[in-house]
Design a protein around this motif. Structure first.
Motif, PDB file in Angstrom:
ATOM      1  N   HIS A 163     -65.387 -39.621 -43.475  1.00 27.68           N
ATOM      2  CA  HIS A 163     -64.692 -40.898 -43.636  1.00 27.68           C
ATOM      3  C   HIS A 163     -64.462 -41.581 -42.285  1.00 27.68           C
ATOM      4  CE1 HIS A 163     -63.576 -38.784 -47.399  1.00 27.68           C
ATOM      5  NE2 HIS A 163     -63.905 -39.947 -47.893  1.00 27.68           N
ATOM      6  N   THR A 164     -64.222 -40.776 -41.244  1.00 32.75           N
ATOM      7  CA  THR A 164     -63.997 -41.341 -39.917  1.00 32.75           C
ATOM      8  C   THR A 164     -65.242 -42.071 -39.442  1.00 32.75           C
ATOM      9  OG1 THR A 164     -62.451 -39.566 -39.413  1.00 32.75           O
ATOM     10  CG2 THR A 164     -63.297 -40.821 -37.552  1.00 32.75           C
ATOM     11  N   TYR A 165     -66.412 -41.537 -39.699  1.00 38.39           N
ATOM     12  CA  TYR A 165     -67.656 -42.180 -39.255  1.00 38.39           C
ATOM     13  C   TYR A 165     -67.859 -43.528 -39.947  1.00 38.39           C
ATOM     14  CZ  TYR A 165     -68.753 -37.736 -37.068  1.00 38.39           C
ATOM     15  OH  TYR A 165     -68.720 -36.606 -36.292  1.00 38.39           O
ATOM     16  N   VAL A 166     -67.515 -43.595 -41.222  1.00 34.12           N
ATOM     17  CA  VAL A 166     -67.661 -44.853 -41.963  1.00 34.12           C
ATOM     18  C   VAL A 166     -66.766 -45.924 -41.353  1.00 34.12           C
ATOM     19  CG1 VAL A 166     -67.311 -45.977 -44.200  1.00 34.12           C
ATOM     20  CG2 VAL A 166     -68.357 -43.697 -44.090  1.00 34.12           C
ATOM     21  N   VAL A 167     -65.512 -45.570 -41.099  1.00 37.48           N
ATOM     22  CA  VAL A 167     -64.582 -46.526 -40.504  1.00 37.48           C
ATOM     23  C   VAL A 167     -65.028 -46.880 -39.091  1.00 37.48           C
ATOM     24  CG1 VAL A 167     -62.179 -46.961 -39.867  1.00 37.48           C
ATOM     25  CG2 VAL A 167     -62.684 -45.654 -41.925  1.00 37.48           C
ATOM     26  N   LEU A 168     -65.479 -45.901 -38.335  1.00 34.45           N
ATOM     27  CA  LEU A 168     -65.947 -46.142 -36.971  1.00 34.45           C
ATOM     28  C   LEU A 168     -67.124 -47.110 -36.957  1.00 34.45           C
ATOM     29  CD1 LEU A 168     -65.888 -45.558 -33.931  1.00 34.45           C
ATOM     30  CD2 LEU A 168     -67.282 -43.528 -34.373  1.00 34.45           C
ATOM     31  N   LEU A 169     -68.080 -46.923 -37.850  1.00 39.52           N
ATOM     32  CA  LEU A 169     -69.225 -47.846 -37.918  1.00 39.52           C
ATOM     33  C   LEU A 169     -68.781 -49.274 -38.200  1.00 39.52           C
ATOM     34  CD1 LEU A 169     -71.917 -45.744 -39.813  1.00 39.52           C
ATOM     35  CD2 LEU A 169     -72.013 -46.559 -37.448  1.00 39.52           C
ATOM     36  N   SER A 170     -67.808 -49.429 -39.079  1.00 34.29           N
ATOM     37  CA  SER A 170     -67.346 -50.777 -39.392  1.00 34.29           C
ATOM     38  C   SER A 170     -66.570 -51.390 -38.228  1.00 34.29           C
ATOM     39  CB  SER A 170     -66.507 -50.783 -40.667  1.00 34.29           C
ATOM     40  OG  SER A 170     -65.249 -50.187 -40.453  1.00 34.29           O
ATOM     41  N   ALA A 171     -66.076 -50.561 -37.319  1.00 28.16           N
ATOM     42  CA  ALA A 171     -65.285 -51.055 -36.185  1.00 28.16           C
ATOM     43  C   ALA A 171     -66.113 -51.359 -34.951  1.00 28.16           C
ATOM     44  CB  ALA A 171     -64.225 -50.017 -35.832  1.00 28.16           C
ATOM     45  N   LEU A 172     -67.324 -50.852 -34.881  1.00 28.49           N
ATOM     46  CA  LEU A 172     -68.102 -50.941 -33.643  1.00 28.49           C
ATOM     47  C   LEU A 172     -68.289 -52.359 -33.112  1.00 28.49           C
ATOM     48  CD1 LEU A 172     -70.814 -48.188 -34.151  1.00 28.49           C
ATOM     49  CD2 LEU A 172     -68.928 -48.213 -32.500  1.00 28.49           C
ATOM     50  N   GLY A 173     -68.473 -53.310 -33.976  1.00 29.96           N
ATOM     51  CA  GLY A 173     -68.688 -54.686 -33.538  1.00 29.96           C
ATOM     52  C   GLY A 173     -67.472 -55.571 -33.662  1.00 29.96           C
ATOM     53  N   GLY A 174     -66.291 -54.955 -33.786  1.00 32.09           N
ATOM     54  CA  GLY A 174     -65.071 -55.752 -33.942  1.00 32.09           C
ATOM     55  C   GLY A 174     -65.117 -56.539 -35.232  1.00 32.09           C
TER      56      GLY A 174
END
Length: 190
Positions: A163-174
Protein backbone atom coordinates in the motif's frame (compact mmCIF):
# COMPACT_ATOMS: atom_id res chain seq x y z
CA UNK A 1 -20.73 -0.04 7.77
CA UNK A 2 -22.31 1.63 4.76
CA UNK A 3 -20.54 4.68 3.36
CA UNK A 4 -22.54 7.44 1.68
CA UNK A 5 -21.39 10.68 0.08
CA UNK A 6 -22.68 14.20 0.80
CA UNK A 7 -25.60 13.63 -1.61
CA UNK A 8 -26.73 10.51 0.25
CA UNK A 9 -25.56 8.09 -2.46
CA UNK A 10 -24.01 4.86 -1.24
CA UNK A 11 -20.36 4.74 -2.28
CA UNK A 12 -19.19 1.58 -0.56
CA UNK A 13 -18.92 -0.12 2.73
CA UNK A 14 -16.97 -2.59 4.74
CA UNK A 15 -17.76 -5.61 6.81
CA UNK A 16 -15.08 -6.44 9.38
CA UNK A 17 -13.87 -10.02 9.57
CA UNK A 18 -11.79 -10.58 12.68
CA UNK A 19 -12.27 -12.10 16.10
CA UNK A 20 -10.51 -13.03 19.29
CA UNK A 21 -7.30 -11.56 20.64
CA UNK A 22 -6.46 -8.93 18.03
CA UNK A 23 -3.89 -6.71 19.78
CA UNK A 24 -0.94 -7.82 17.66
CA UNK A 25 -3.03 -7.64 14.48
CA UNK A 26 -4.15 -4.08 15.30
CA UNK A 27 -0.58 -2.99 16.01
CA UNK A 28 0.74 -4.51 12.80
CA UNK A 29 -2.13 -3.10 10.74
CA UNK A 30 -3.56 -6.48 9.76
CA UNK A 31 -6.83 -5.61 11.54
CA UNK A 32 -8.47 -2.19 11.32
CA UNK A 33 -11.31 -2.05 13.84
CA UNK A 34 -12.35 1.39 12.60
CA UNK A 35 -14.05 4.33 14.21
CA UNK A 36 -16.00 4.55 17.43
CA UNK A 37 -19.29 4.29 15.53
CA UNK A 38 -18.32 0.79 14.43
CA UNK A 39 -17.67 -0.48 17.95
CA UNK A 40 -19.87 -1.75 20.75
CA UNK A 41 -18.16 -2.44 24.08
CA UNK A 42 -19.39 -3.99 27.30
CA UNK A 43 -19.47 -1.36 30.02
CA UNK A 44 -17.55 -3.67 32.36
CA UNK A 45 -14.45 -3.44 30.12
CA UNK A 46 -14.18 0.36 30.23
CA UNK A 47 -12.65 0.75 33.72
CA UNK A 48 -9.74 -1.52 32.73
CA UNK A 49 -9.24 -0.22 29.18
CA UNK A 50 -9.93 3.40 29.99
CA UNK A 51 -11.64 6.03 27.93
CA UNK A 52 -10.24 7.72 24.81
CA UNK A 53 -7.04 9.65 25.47
CA UNK A 54 -7.89 13.31 24.95
CA UNK A 55 -4.25 14.23 24.37
CA UNK A 56 -4.65 12.89 20.81
CA UNK A 57 -6.06 15.49 18.39
CA UNK A 58 -6.48 12.64 15.88
CA UNK A 59 -6.14 8.85 15.85
CA UNK A 60 -7.92 8.63 19.23
CA UNK A 61 -9.93 5.67 17.96
CA UNK A 62 -6.81 3.79 16.82
CA UNK A 63 -5.06 4.36 20.13
CA UNK A 64 -8.14 3.37 22.12
CA UNK A 65 -8.57 0.13 20.17
CA UNK A 66 -5.00 -0.83 21.03
CA UNK A 67 -5.76 -0.42 24.74
CA UNK A 68 -9.21 -1.96 24.48
CA UNK A 69 -7.90 -5.05 22.69
CA UNK A 70 -5.68 -5.84 25.66
CA UNK A 71 -8.72 -6.21 27.92
CA UNK A 72 -11.23 -8.09 25.79
CA UNK A 73 -11.67 -10.30 22.78
CA UNK A 74 -13.16 -8.87 19.61
CA UNK A 75 -15.99 -10.29 17.55
CA UNK A 76 -17.25 -9.10 14.18
CA UNK A 77 -20.87 -8.67 13.21
CA UNK A 78 -21.47 -9.33 9.50
CA UNK A 79 -24.41 -6.93 9.26
CA UNK A 80 -23.90 -3.29 8.38
CA UNK A 81 -24.98 -1.45 11.50
CA UNK A 82 -23.65 2.07 10.87
CA UNK A 83 -23.83 4.63 8.10
CA UNK A 84 -20.98 7.09 7.65
CA UNK A 85 -21.40 10.22 5.57
CA UNK A 86 -18.47 11.77 3.75
CA UNK A 87 -18.35 15.34 2.59
CA UNK A 88 -15.84 17.96 1.55
CA UNK A 89 -16.17 19.87 4.82
CA UNK A 90 -13.23 20.02 7.21
CA UNK A 91 -12.62 16.88 9.26
CA UNK A 92 -10.19 15.83 11.97
CA UNK A 93 -8.40 13.69 9.38
CA UNK A 94 -7.51 16.86 7.46
CA UNK A 95 -5.25 18.25 10.21
CA UNK A 96 -1.85 17.00 9.05
CA UNK A 97 0.15 19.24 11.38
CA UNK A 98 -1.55 17.90 14.52
CA UNK A 99 -0.96 14.34 13.36
CA UNK A 100 2.69 15.06 12.62
CA UNK A 101 3.45 17.07 15.76
CA UNK A 102 1.26 15.38 18.39
CA UNK A 103 -0.55 12.15 17.44
CA UNK A 104 2.26 10.40 15.52
CA UNK A 105 5.02 10.75 18.13
CA UNK A 106 2.61 10.19 21.04
CA UNK A 107 1.20 6.98 19.55
CA UNK A 108 4.68 5.58 18.92
CA UNK A 109 5.85 6.58 22.40
CA UNK A 110 2.76 5.15 24.05
CA UNK A 111 2.53 1.81 22.19
CA UNK A 112 5.89 1.23 20.48
CA UNK A 113 7.14 -0.97 23.31
CA UNK A 114 3.90 -3.00 23.24
CA UNK A 115 4.41 -3.58 19.50
CA UNK A 116 8.02 -4.57 20.20
CA UNK A 117 6.82 -7.09 22.80
CA UNK A 118 5.27 -9.03 19.88
CA UNK A 119 8.65 -8.98 18.13
CA UNK A 120 10.66 -6.67 15.88
CA UNK A 121 8.44 -7.47 12.86
CA UNK A 122 5.34 -6.19 14.66
CA UNK A 123 7.07 -2.98 15.77
CA UNK A 124 8.42 -2.42 12.25
CA UNK A 125 4.92 -2.82 10.80
CA UNK A 126 3.39 -0.62 13.52
CA UNK A 127 5.74 2.30 12.93
CA UNK A 128 5.76 1.75 9.14
CA UNK A 129 1.96 1.84 8.93
CA UNK A 130 1.73 4.99 11.05
CA UNK A 131 4.42 6.62 8.95
CA UNK A 132 2.56 5.70 5.73
CA UNK A 133 -0.67 7.07 7.16
CA UNK A 134 1.12 10.29 8.10
CA UNK A 135 2.58 10.52 4.59
CA UNK A 136 -0.86 10.02 3.06
CA UNK A 137 -2.26 12.74 5.32
CA UNK A 138 0.49 15.09 4.15
CA UNK A 139 -0.35 14.22 0.54
CA UNK A 140 -4.10 14.80 1.00
CA UNK A 141 -3.37 18.19 2.52
CA UNK A 142 -0.97 19.38 -0.19
CA UNK A 143 2.30 18.96 1.74
CA UNK A 144 3.94 17.09 -1.14
CA UNK A 145 7.56 17.34 0.07
CA UNK A 146 6.68 16.02 3.52
CA UNK A 147 4.48 13.35 1.96
CA UNK A 148 7.44 12.03 -0.05
CA UNK A 149 9.70 12.13 2.99
CA UNK A 150 7.28 10.16 5.19
CA UNK A 151 6.34 7.71 2.44
CA UNK A 152 10.00 6.96 1.69
CA UNK A 153 10.57 6.48 5.41
CA UNK A 154 7.56 4.12 5.52
CA UNK A 155 9.07 2.06 2.67
CA UNK A 156 12.38 1.87 4.56
CA UNK A 157 10.60 0.80 7.76
CA UNK A 158 8.31 -1.75 6.13
CA UNK A 159 9.36 -2.57 2.55
CA UNK A 160 6.79 -5.39 2.31
CA UNK A 161 3.80 -3.01 2.61
CA UNK A 162 2.48 -2.73 -0.95
CA UNK A 163 0.00 0.00 0.00
CA UNK A 164 2.90 2.36 0.73
CA UNK A 165 4.22 1.95 -2.82
CA UNK A 166 0.83 2.82 -4.32
CA UNK A 167 0.59 6.00 -2.26
CA UNK A 168 4.24 6.83 -2.98
CA UNK A 169 3.71 6.51 -6.74
CA UNK A 170 0.76 8.87 -6.59
CA UNK A 171 2.88 11.37 -4.62
CA UNK A 172 5.97 11.40 -6.83
CA UNK A 173 4.82 14.22 -9.08
CA UNK A 174 3.02 16.25 -6.44
CA UNK A 175 -0.38 17.53 -7.58
CA UNK A 176 0.34 16.44 -11.18
CA UNK A 177 0.24 12.77 -10.23
CA UNK A 178 -1.79 12.86 -7.01
CA UNK A 179 -4.94 14.54 -8.31
CA UNK A 180 -5.47 12.11 -11.22
CA UNK A 181 -4.66 9.16 -8.94
CA UNK A 182 -7.26 10.39 -6.46
CA UNK A 183 -9.89 10.71 -9.20
CA UNK A 184 -9.11 7.20 -10.46
CA UNK A 185 -9.30 5.81 -6.92
CA UNK A 186 -12.70 7.42 -6.36
CA UNK A 187 -13.94 6.13 -9.71
CA UNK A 188 -12.77 2.59 -8.94
CA UNK A 189 -14.35 2.58 -5.49
CA UNK A 190 -17.78 3.50 -6.63
Amino acid sequence: MTVVDADGDEVGGTTPEFAGDVTEAILSGDVKPGTYSRTAVRRSVLPAAGYPDERFPSWQDQEWHIRLSQHCKYASVPDRLAVRRYSDREQITDDFESKRDVSYPLLIRKHGSLAASYGPECRRKFVGRLTRTLGFSALRNGHYGEALRYLLEAVARNPADRHTYVVLLSALGGPVTYRPARRISRWLSG
